[in-house]
Design an enzyme around this catalytic site. Structure first.
Site, PDB file in Angstrom:
ATOM      1  CD  GLU A   9      -2.888  -1.224   0.176  1.00 39.29           C
ATOM      2  OE1 GLU A   9      -3.138  -0.173  -0.456  1.00 39.29           O
ATOM      3  OE2 GLU A   9      -3.403  -2.323  -0.086  1.00 39.29           O
ATOM      4  CG  HIS A 152      -7.429  -1.910  -1.385  1.00 46.64           C
ATOM      5  ND1 HIS A 152      -6.825  -2.205  -2.585  1.00 46.64           N
ATOM      6  CD2 HIS A 152      -8.745  -1.742  -1.666  1.00 46.64           C
ATOM      7  CE1 HIS A 152      -7.730  -2.210  -3.549  1.00 46.64           C
ATOM      8  NE2 HIS A 152      -8.906  -1.924  -3.005  1.00 46.64           N
ATOM      9  CG  ASP A 157      -5.510  -6.453  -0.640  1.00 45.48           C
ATOM     10  OD1 ASP A 157      -6.528  -6.841  -0.044  1.00 45.48           O
ATOM     11  OD2 ASP A 157      -5.392  -5.309  -1.112  1.00 45.48           O
TER      12      ASP A 157
END
Length: 243
Positions: A9, A152, A157
């Site tokens: 991220e 997210h 993920d």
């Protein structure tokens, strides 16, 4: 084969504009099986996070100011990830950010760390041309539950992507067959020693109730993966109707 399924991220969309990695996760698979080992860090990006990015992952710089910088964990990450086959969704995005971080830390770029690189977005586009191939779309298409993914997050993920990758690449293994079981290889001498005057003897064993239940679970999993086309369950329905 050792695989690492990776996700990051970031503070924004472009490392050339100074955006940084704020979270990184790598989930290990060995011989296509999760080992239970993973690496996961939240990172201080040393800058503000774009509002649009915060809407995606929910993190602000205030949340991360006390976290280590990428340079603080870079050597640990490289030691864990070096030589493995990396699996990333939309790999060019994550690799660009990681290369930027490695360059800042004066370490080799990604191509000098991984053994090889697999982009699951490219795989998905080849397998499902003309369709949406986001991680959420692939989870829906491959019957992988992602109901708990409200924002997210790199570790979640990566775990979902590991399931997606295995589902997209296992071929006949999508029928839930355990391909990791050892296969016996017999020589002619072995075969003769197990026969009696050239004739084989065969012992039959009735399945237990537990084995029958596991087989039924297997058939239902097969039916889900084949979208209701499990022949064995269809035959059971015909026999039940006839009875």
């Amino acid at each position: 084969m050792r695989l690492l399924v990776l996700d990051t991220e970031t503070t924004g969309l472009d490392p050339k504009q100074g955006h940084r990695v704020i979270e990184i996760a790598a989930v290990e698979l060995n011989d296509r099986r999760p080992t239970g080992r993973h690496l996961h860090f939240y990172l201080n990006p040393e800058r503000e996070i774009d509002g649009a990015a915060t809407e995606v992952h929910g993190m602000t710089w205030e949340d991360l100011r006390h976290r280590p910088r990428f340079a603080d964990i870079a050597h640990e990450f490289v030691a864990f990830a070096e030589g493995a086959q990396w699996v990333i969704h939309n790999a060019s995005f994550d690799v660009a950010f990681l290369d930027n971080e490695f360059e800042r830390a004066r370490l080799p770029l990604c191509a000098g760390i991984y053994g090889s690189l697999i982009d699951t977005l490219s795989l998905a586009r080849d397998s499902f041309p003309g369709k949406r191939n986001t991680l959420d779309a692939l989870c829906d298409r491959l019957a992988i539950s992602n109901a708990h993914r409200t924002l997210h997050g790199a570790l979640l993920d990566a775990q979902l992507l590991a399931e997606v990758y295995l589902a997209m690449t296992r071929g006949q293994e999508t029928l839930t067959i355990d391909m990791g079981a050892p296969i016996a290889v017999w020589s002619h001498a072995d075969a003769w020693s197990m026969s009696v005057q050239g004739r084989w003897t065969l012992e039959l064993a009735a399945p237990s109730a537990e084995e029958l239940a596991l087989h039924r679970d297997y058939l239902h999993a097969l039916d889900r993966e084949s979208k209701g086309r499990c022949v064995w369950l269809q035959l059971d329905s015909v026999e039940e109707a006839a009875a």
